[in-house]
Design an enzyme around this catalytic site. Sequence first.
Site, PDB file in Angstrom:
ATOM      1  N   ASP A 314       0.849  -1.180   0.000  1.00 31.70           N
ATOM      2  CA  ASP A 314       0.000   0.000   0.000  1.00 31.70           C
ATOM      3  C   ASP A 314       0.892   1.240   0.000  1.00 31.70           C
ATOM      4  O   ASP A 314       1.785   1.384   0.850  1.00 31.70           O
ATOM      5  CB  ASP A 314      -0.910  -0.008   1.237  1.00 31.70           C
ATOM      6  CG  ASP A 314      -1.968   1.075   1.166  1.00 31.70           C
ATOM      7  OD1 ASP A 314      -3.101   0.754   0.768  1.00 31.70           O
ATOM      8  OD2 ASP A 314      -1.668   2.234   1.514  1.00 31.70           O
ATOM      9  N   ILE A 315       0.664   2.138  -0.958  1.00 34.83           N
ATOM     10  CA  ILE A 315       1.476   3.355  -1.065  1.00 34.83           C
ATOM     11  C   ILE A 315       1.213   4.243   0.145  1.00 34.83           C
ATOM     12  O   ILE A 315       0.059   4.507   0.506  1.00 34.83           O
ATOM     13  CB  ILE A 315       1.166   4.108  -2.369  1.00 34.83           C
ATOM     14  CG1 ILE A 315       1.484   3.230  -3.583  1.00 34.83           C
ATOM     15  CG2 ILE A 315       1.956   5.416  -2.450  1.00 34.83           C
ATOM     16  CD1 ILE A 315       1.079   3.838  -4.908  1.00 34.83           C
ATOM     17  N   ASN A 322      -2.911  12.728  -4.177  1.00 40.66           N
ATOM     18  CA  ASN A 322      -4.080  13.103  -4.973  1.00 40.66           C
ATOM     19  C   ASN A 322      -4.602  14.481  -4.576  1.00 40.66           C
ATOM     20  O   ASN A 322      -4.960  15.306  -5.427  1.00 40.66           O
ATOM     21  CB  ASN A 322      -5.191  12.064  -4.811  1.00 40.66           C
ATOM     22  CG  ASN A 322      -4.990  10.843  -5.697  1.00 40.66           C
ATOM     23  OD1 ASN A 322      -4.337  10.922  -6.734  1.00 40.66           O
ATOM     24  ND2 ASN A 322      -5.532   9.716  -5.289  1.00 40.66           N
ATOM     25  N   HIS A 327      -5.513  13.932  -9.264  1.00 44.53           N
ATOM     26  CA  HIS A 327      -5.577  12.506  -9.623  1.00 44.53           C
ATOM     27  C   HIS A 327      -4.691  12.124 -10.807  1.00 44.53           C
ATOM     28  O   HIS A 327      -4.174  10.998 -10.839  1.00 44.53           O
ATOM     29  CB  HIS A 327      -7.032  12.097  -9.882  1.00 44.53           C
ATOM     30  CG  HIS A 327      -7.843  12.011  -8.633  1.00 44.53           C
ATOM     31  ND1 HIS A 327      -7.830  10.919  -7.804  1.00 44.53           N
ATOM     32  CD2 HIS A 327      -8.677  12.910  -8.049  1.00 44.53           C
ATOM     33  CE1 HIS A 327      -8.628  11.124  -6.776  1.00 44.53           C
ATOM     34  NE2 HIS A 327      -9.162  12.324  -6.890  1.00 44.53           N
ATOM     35  N   ASP A 331      -2.279   8.952 -10.707  1.00 47.84           N
ATOM     36  CA  ASP A 331      -2.256   7.868 -11.695  1.00 47.84           C
ATOM     37  C   ASP A 331      -0.831   7.577 -12.162  1.00 47.84           C
ATOM     38  O   ASP A 331      -0.447   6.417 -12.347  1.00 47.84           O
ATOM     39  CB  ASP A 331      -3.133   8.226 -12.896  1.00 47.84           C
ATOM     40  CG  ASP A 331      -4.621   8.213 -12.562  1.00 47.84           C
ATOM     41  OD1 ASP A 331      -4.979   7.696 -11.476  1.00 47.84           O
ATOM     42  OD2 ASP A 331      -5.413   8.725 -13.377  1.00 47.84           O
ATOM     43  N   ARG A 346       9.848 -11.787 -10.767  1.00 51.28           N
ATOM     44  CA  ARG A 346       9.974 -12.819 -11.785  1.00 51.28           C
ATOM     45  C   ARG A 346       8.719 -12.881 -12.661  1.00 51.28           C
ATOM     46  O   ARG A 346       7.641 -12.445 -12.246  1.00 51.28           O
ATOM     47  CB  ARG A 346      10.181 -14.183 -11.118  1.00 51.28           C
ATOM     48  CG  ARG A 346      11.392 -14.257 -10.210  1.00 51.28           C
ATOM     49  CD  ARG A 346      11.361 -15.534  -9.383  1.00 51.28           C
ATOM     50  NE  ARG A 346      10.172 -15.595  -8.545  1.00 51.28           N
ATOM     51  CZ  ARG A 346       9.903 -16.586  -7.701  1.00 51.28           C
ATOM     52  NH1 ARG A 346      10.736 -17.605  -7.583  1.00 51.28           N
ATOM     53  NH2 ARG A 346       8.797 -16.560  -6.972  1.00 51.28           N
ATOM     54  N   GLU A 357      -4.819   2.347  -4.128  1.00 54.25           N
ATOM     55  CA  GLU A 357      -3.352   2.396  -4.128  1.00 54.25           C
ATOM     56  C   GLU A 357      -2.742   1.097  -3.649  1.00 54.25           C
ATOM     57  O   GLU A 357      -1.571   1.041  -3.287  1.00 54.25           O
ATOM     58  CB  GLU A 357      -2.875   3.546  -3.237  1.00 54.25           C
ATOM     59  CG  GLU A 357      -3.130   3.374  -1.753  1.00 54.25           C
ATOM     60  CD  GLU A 357      -4.508   3.845  -1.299  1.00 54.25           C
ATOM     61  OE1 GLU A 357      -4.646   4.170  -0.116  1.00 54.25           O
ATOM     62  OE2 GLU A 357      -5.440   3.897  -2.126  1.00 54.25           O
TER      63      GLU A 357
END
Length: 573
Positions: A314-315, A322, A327, A331, A346, A357
Site C-alpha cells: 500500500d502506497i 491526490n 488525480h 495515476d 519474476r 493504491e
Amino acid sequence: MKALHQTPSDDRMKREARLLKEGRKKYIRELNKQLQQLRHWTGDAEPEDTSETARRFYRIVHTLKGSAPMFGFTRIGALAEKLVGHWEWSQDEEAVASPAVRVRFRQCSQASLALVLELELEIDTIARELEPDEQQEQLQRTLTPPQGERLLVIDDDDVLRAYLVRRLKLDGYEVDEAADVSSAQRLIRERSYDLISLDLMMHPGSGYELFEFLKEDPNLKLVPLIVLSGRSDVYDKVRCFYLGADDYVVKPFQYEELAARIYSLLKRTKTFEQMAFRDPLTGVYNRRYFDHQIQVELQRVARYPGTISMVFIDIDRFKSINDTYGHPIGDLVLQGLAHLLQANLRATDLIARFGGEEFVVVLPGTSAADAKKTIEGILRLTHQGPVAQNEGQSFHITFSAGVSEWQPDLTLSEWIRRADDAMYEAKQSGRNRVMLYTGDAAGTETDAAARKTVLIADDDNILRSILMAKLKHLPIDFKEAADGEEAYLELLGGPVDLCILDGVMPGLDGYGVLERMRERGTRPPHTKVLVLSGRSREEDTSRGMQLGANAYMHKPFSMVELELKVKELLELS
C-alpha cells in the site's frame, strides 16, 4: 570469386527445406512398417478379431490420407483416400458388431489389395529418389532460444507430430508434445499452455475425451484449442465447435496456414486478456484475474507441495498525493510503482492491483522470509529515485507491505487477511517498511462494553475478508453473511450496530433485505445500514435511501473513505 551474402530469410528457407527433407525420409521409413501390416491384412489369412483389425486398417489409411500430402506425397494421399472409402464402415458400431462382419472384411480386403500394391510401388519409387545422405542425417539445427508462448501438440502420428513441433519451435514458440490423451492430460496438469492443437482421431483414446477434460476444469476454458483432423465431415466440425474448439483444420494442410491460424488465435486471446484481466491504468493484472489465478496456484501447491507467499503493498500517504497534485499525478505514481514491481519480480510472480493504491503480489516457490527480502529490495529502489515525473517535477514515494506464507490449513480468505494484517502493522509501526505476519493482534485492548457489532453481508468472501482486515483495528466485532437471506436472519437474531450491505447479491439482494424489513416492521431501530454497490445509477442510490439506508458507497471505493464512513455511522472518534 564473388562472395555470396545470405539474408536471414535465405537461412530460414534452407533450414525449412532441410527439415522437410528429413521429415520425408522419416515418413517413408515409418510408412514401410505400416505397409507391411496392410499387406498382411489384405492377404489370405483371416485375423482372429476382425472388427478390431478393420478399425486398425482404417486408422492407418485415415492417417496416411491426411499426413502424406503434407510431405509432398500427393499420390500416396490419393491412394489412401480410396482405401478410407473401403473401410469407412469400420467406424460404425452396428456394422462391426454385425454377424456379417467377417464377410464384409474379406470383401474389403480383396477390394483393397490392388490399392495396397500400388502403394508399395509408389513408396519404393520415392525411397529410391530419397537417397540416404549421412551428412544430412547427422546435421543438427541450432534452435532459436525458447521465447514467446508455450504450445502443446497432441497427435498420435509420430512423424507429423515431430515435424509440427520442430516447425513451431523454429517460429519461436516453446512446444511440448503428447502422443495420446492420457499423456496430454498429465502435461496440462503440470504446466500452463497458451494454445493446444489436438488430433481428433487417435488411439486408444479419441480426441473427444480431451474436450471433456478441458470442460471440467474452469482454469482451462480460456486456453485456445485448434482441432487437426483428416475428417472434413460437417458433423465433426459442428460437434467440435459446440464442445469448445476455437478452430478446425482439415488434413492435409499447409503449415503456413496453420501457423497463421495459431498466430491469429494467440493475438486475439492476448487482446481479450488485456481487456478482461488487466488493470487499464497500470497494465498489471486486475482483481478479477487475481481471484481466478490464485485458485490455480493453490491447486498447483496441493498437487506439488511447496512454499508460496503473498504480499500486500500500500502506497504511503497516497491520498495526500491526490489532494495536493491531483488525480492525474496519482495515476502516474500508480503506474510508476507497477512498472517498478514488474521490472524487479519474476515472470512467474503474480502482480495485481487490488484496488485504489493497493497491490498484491503472489510469489510461488518463495518462503515468507525470502519474499520479505525481495520486497525490501524494491522498497529500497523507491528511496533511490522517483517513481514518476511530470513537467520536470519528480515524485517520490514509499510503501508499506505485509507478507504471509501459505499454510495448508489456511482458507484463502484467511491467507489474504494475514497479509493485509501484516501490511496494517507496517503502517502502524511508522510506514515505509515490510513486515511478516506474526499472529499478534493489531490495535489496542478496548472495553468489551464499548465495542460495536458490524455485519458484513456480501457474496464475495474475499471482499468480506478485506473489509474485516481494514476495520479490525477499530473496536468492532464482526458477523458475516454470504447472501441476503442469511443477512436478514442475522439482523433479526442479535444486536447489530452497523450492517454493511451489498446491494447486488444472488437471490435476495441488499435492497430486498431493506424492503422486507420495512414491510414486516422487523428492522432493529438502532441498526445503521451502509449499502455498497457496483451500480452507480442515481435511481439505485435513491432507492437505497428510500428503503432506509443511512449511507451509500459505489464500488470500487477507497478504503480510507470507507473507514471514515464506518466511524461516522458508529460514532467512533
